[in-house]
Design an enzyme around this catalytic site. Structure first.
Site, PDB file in Angstrom:
ATOM      1  N   SER A 144     -83.411  93.975 -37.893  1.00 20.98           N
ATOM      2  CA  SER A 144     -82.537  93.170 -37.034  1.00 20.98           C
ATOM      3  C   SER A 144     -83.374  92.279 -36.130  1.00 20.98           C
ATOM      4  O   SER A 144     -84.514  92.627 -35.784  1.00 20.98           O
ATOM      5  CB  SER A 144     -81.688  94.096 -36.166  1.00 20.98           C
ATOM      6  OG  SER A 144     -80.940  93.340 -35.228  1.00 20.98           O
ATOM      7  N   TYR A 157     -81.273 101.486 -30.396  1.00 23.22           N
ATOM      8  CA  TYR A 157     -81.107 100.582 -31.536  1.00 23.22           C
ATOM      9  C   TYR A 157     -82.290  99.626 -31.645  1.00 23.22           C
ATOM     10  O   TYR A 157     -82.880  99.465 -32.725  1.00 23.22           O
ATOM     11  CB  TYR A 157     -79.800  99.805 -31.393  1.00 23.22           C
ATOM     12  CG  TYR A 157     -79.520  98.878 -32.565  1.00 23.22           C
ATOM     13  CD1 TYR A 157     -79.156  99.395 -33.807  1.00 23.22           C
ATOM     14  CD2 TYR A 157     -79.622  97.498 -32.431  1.00 23.22           C
ATOM     15  CE1 TYR A 157     -78.899  98.553 -34.888  1.00 23.22           C
ATOM     16  CE2 TYR A 157     -79.360  96.651 -33.514  1.00 23.22           C
ATOM     17  CZ  TYR A 157     -79.005  97.180 -34.735  1.00 23.22           C
ATOM     18  OH  TYR A 157     -78.751  96.353 -35.803  1.00 23.22           O
TER      19      TYR A 157
HETATM   20  N1  LIG Z   1     -73.664  92.998 -38.683  1.00 25.06           N
HETATM   21  C1  LIG Z   1     -74.597  92.545 -37.880  1.00 25.06           C
HETATM   22  O1  LIG Z   1     -74.339  91.686 -37.018  1.00 25.06           O
HETATM   23  C2  LIG Z   1     -76.023  93.028 -37.980  1.00 25.06           C
HETATM   24  C3  LIG Z   1     -77.020  92.345 -37.270  1.00 25.06           C
HETATM   25  C4  LIG Z   1     -78.328  92.794 -37.359  1.00 25.06           C
HETATM   26  C5  LIG Z   1     -78.650  93.880 -38.149  1.00 25.06           C
HETATM   27  N2  LIG Z   1     -77.663  94.534 -38.831  1.00 25.06           N
HETATM   28  C6  LIG Z   1     -78.065  95.715 -39.619  1.00 25.06           C
HETATM   29  O2  LIG Z   1     -77.578  95.573 -40.938  1.00 25.06           O
HETATM   30  C7  LIG Z   1     -77.172  96.849 -41.448  1.00 25.06           C
HETATM   31  C8  LIG Z   1     -75.707  96.780 -41.878  1.00 25.06           C
HETATM   32  O3  LIG Z   1     -74.934  96.346 -40.778  1.00 25.06           O
HETATM   33  P1  LIG Z   1     -73.345  96.204 -40.842  1.00 25.06           P
HETATM   34  O4  LIG Z   1     -72.921  95.406 -39.671  1.00 25.06           O
HETATM   35  O5  LIG Z   1     -72.941  95.827 -42.214  1.00 25.06           O
HETATM   36  O6  LIG Z   1     -72.942  97.734 -40.559  1.00 25.06           O
HETATM   37  P2  LIG Z   1     -71.500  98.414 -40.554  1.00 25.06           P
HETATM   38  O7  LIG Z   1     -70.444  97.443 -40.963  1.00 25.06           O
HETATM   39  O8  LIG Z   1     -71.356  99.149 -39.269  1.00 25.06           O
HETATM   40  O9  LIG Z   1     -71.663  99.489 -41.731  1.00 25.06           O
HETATM   41  C9  LIG Z   1     -72.579 100.536 -41.592  1.00 25.06           C
HETATM   42  C10 LIG Z   1     -72.686 101.250 -42.924  1.00 25.06           C
HETATM   43  O10 LIG Z   1     -73.542 102.384 -42.755  1.00 25.06           O
HETATM   44  C11 LIG Z   1     -72.855 103.578 -43.140  1.00 25.06           C
HETATM   45  N3  LIG Z   1     -73.270 104.661 -42.263  1.00 25.06           N
HETATM   46  C12 LIG Z   1     -73.077 104.775 -40.913  1.00 25.06           C
HETATM   47  N4  LIG Z   1     -73.556 105.938 -40.474  1.00 25.06           N
HETATM   48  C13 LIG Z   1     -74.048 106.582 -41.565  1.00 25.06           C
HETATM   49  C14 LIG Z   1     -74.665 107.855 -41.764  1.00 25.06           C
HETATM   50  N5  LIG Z   1     -74.858 108.708 -40.748  1.00 25.06           N
HETATM   51  N6  LIG Z   1     -75.072 108.188 -43.015  1.00 25.06           N
HETATM   52  C15 LIG Z   1     -74.864 107.340 -44.047  1.00 25.06           C
HETATM   53  N7  LIG Z   1     -74.287 106.144 -43.935  1.00 25.06           N
HETATM   54  C16 LIG Z   1     -73.885 105.777 -42.704  1.00 25.06           C
HETATM   55  C17 LIG Z   1     -71.369 103.236 -42.964  1.00 25.06           C
HETATM   56  O11 LIG Z   1     -70.549 103.965 -43.849  1.00 25.06           O
HETATM   57  P3  LIG Z   1     -69.798 105.353 -43.508  1.00 25.06           P
HETATM   58  O12 LIG Z   1     -69.125 105.155 -42.183  1.00 25.06           O
HETATM   59  O13 LIG Z   1     -68.862 105.500 -44.644  1.00 25.06           O
HETATM   60  O14 LIG Z   1     -70.878 106.382 -43.489  1.00 25.06           O
HETATM   61  C18 LIG Z   1     -71.352 101.772 -43.404  1.00 25.06           C
HETATM   62  O15 LIG Z   1     -71.290 101.682 -44.811  1.00 25.06           O
HETATM   63  C19 LIG Z   1     -77.422  97.854 -40.320  1.00 25.06           C
HETATM   64  O16 LIG Z   1     -78.668  98.470 -40.512  1.00 25.06           O
HETATM   65  C20 LIG Z   1     -77.433  96.989 -39.083  1.00 25.06           C
HETATM   66  O17 LIG Z   1     -78.191  97.551 -38.043  1.00 25.06           O
HETATM   67  C21 LIG Z   1     -76.361  94.136 -38.766  1.00 25.06           C
END
Ligand SMILES: NC(=O)c1ccc[n+]([C@@H]2O[C@H](COP(=O)([O-])OP(=O)(O)OC[C@H]3O[C@@H](n4cnc5c(N)ncnc54)[C@H](OP(=O)(O)O)[C@@H]3O)[C@@H](O)[C@H]2O)c1
Length: 268
Positions: A144, A157
């Protein structure tokens, strides 16, 4: 050698594939012809994703319901992946918390470290020997822009994403010439869903619609970047601006400003 082309024997793995960027990565890999192993905790949602991708793209999609914050469950998945022909690993699952550390739930903070740090590290360690033996593989790590600099009120985080960012870019340097590509996805805000009217978060309100990027676009850029063994993919103008600010402005100036914004995200 490029990232392995899809083959009947090999699979691409996506963690956190039940929604958001992970689901989009799984869909993009399926569209490119890769069989998949998708993981997250919610098994029913994963099965829905798997059925949709198999129907649309004709690929095999295996579901592994795993809590990656649980060391025993994580080890079981890692042990399996170490025995499989894994062409691509998208170590994507991650969660964030906002607010002062002293006010957050200690158990949730520890789980966040397990997921965001060891959920990446353990799975990379599991698939790397096979990729090196085959002289081919791709590892995409979701870090990130938050991992570029200190963020008060987002300490766990930001620190876990600093790990992901540094680990990915360091490993890539070690693997030059081995056939194994490593790319860091380091976004700023990516819109995973359009907020309902009246439910927009502070970030939703701060960033105008035209500056948001979609999960689908993020997934395409990430996998194109992995093919080219790009060091870091930073999708969209907002992400690029955040990266430049954290890369060039002095930490002593940026940290309190960012901390004030994140204090509001924590509900203050
Ligand atoms: N979206 C953004 O703005 C953004 C920006 C910078 C970085 N990122 C990074 O990109 C990645 C994806 O982000 P996102 O926004 O798509 O996330 P998200 O929509 O919150 O989805 C998170 C995913 O991780 C799974 N997860 C959560 N806790 C878990 C656990 N304990 N064990 C296994 N799986 C788990 C969730 O599924 P379940 O609930 O079914 O387990 C879900 O599939 C993350 O690493 C995030 O930090 C995102």
């Amino acid at each position: 050698m490029p990232v392995p082309a899809p083959s009947p024997e090999s699979s691409a793995v996506v963690t956190g594939a039940s929604q958001g960027i992970g689901e989009a990565l799984a869909a993009e890999l399926a569209a490119r012809g890769h069989n998949l192993i998708i993981t997250a905790r919610r098994e029913d949602v994963l099965h829905e994703v798997a059925a949709r991708l198999t129907e649309r793209y004709g690929v095999t999609v295996e579901v592994r319901a795993v809590d990656l914050a649980d060391p025993a469950e994580r080890a079981r998945l890692a042990d399996e992946l170490a025995t499989r022909d894994i062409s691509i690993l998208c170590a994507n699952a991650g969660t964030a918390t906002f607010g002062p550390l002293s006010r957050l739930d200690p158990a949730a903070e520890k789980a966040q470290v397990q997921l965001n740090v060891l959920g990446v590290h353990d799975l990379v360690l599991a698939v790397l020997p096979g990729m090196l033996a085959r002289k081919a593989g791709g590892i995409l790590i979701s870090g990130s822009a938050a991992g570029n600099s200190p963020i008060p009120n987002n300490a766990t985080y930001a620190a876990t994403k600093a790990f992901a960012n540094t680990f990915s870019e360091s490993l890539r340097g070690e693997l030059r010439g081995t056939g194994v590509h490593v790319t860091l996805l380091a976004p700023g805000p990516v819109r995973t869903e359009i907020p309902e009217p009246g439910e927009a978060s502070l970030v939703d309100r701060l960033i105008p619609d035209f500056l948001w990027i979609s999960v689908e676009h993020t997934a395409q850029l990430s996998l194109d970047g992995l093919e080219r063994n790009k060091m870091r993919v930073v999708p969209g103008l907002t992400s690029k601006a955040m990266s430049v600010a954290s890369g060039y402005a002095p930490r002593s100036i940026v940290t309190p400003i960012v901390g004030t914004v994140y204090k509001k995200l924590g509900g203050d």
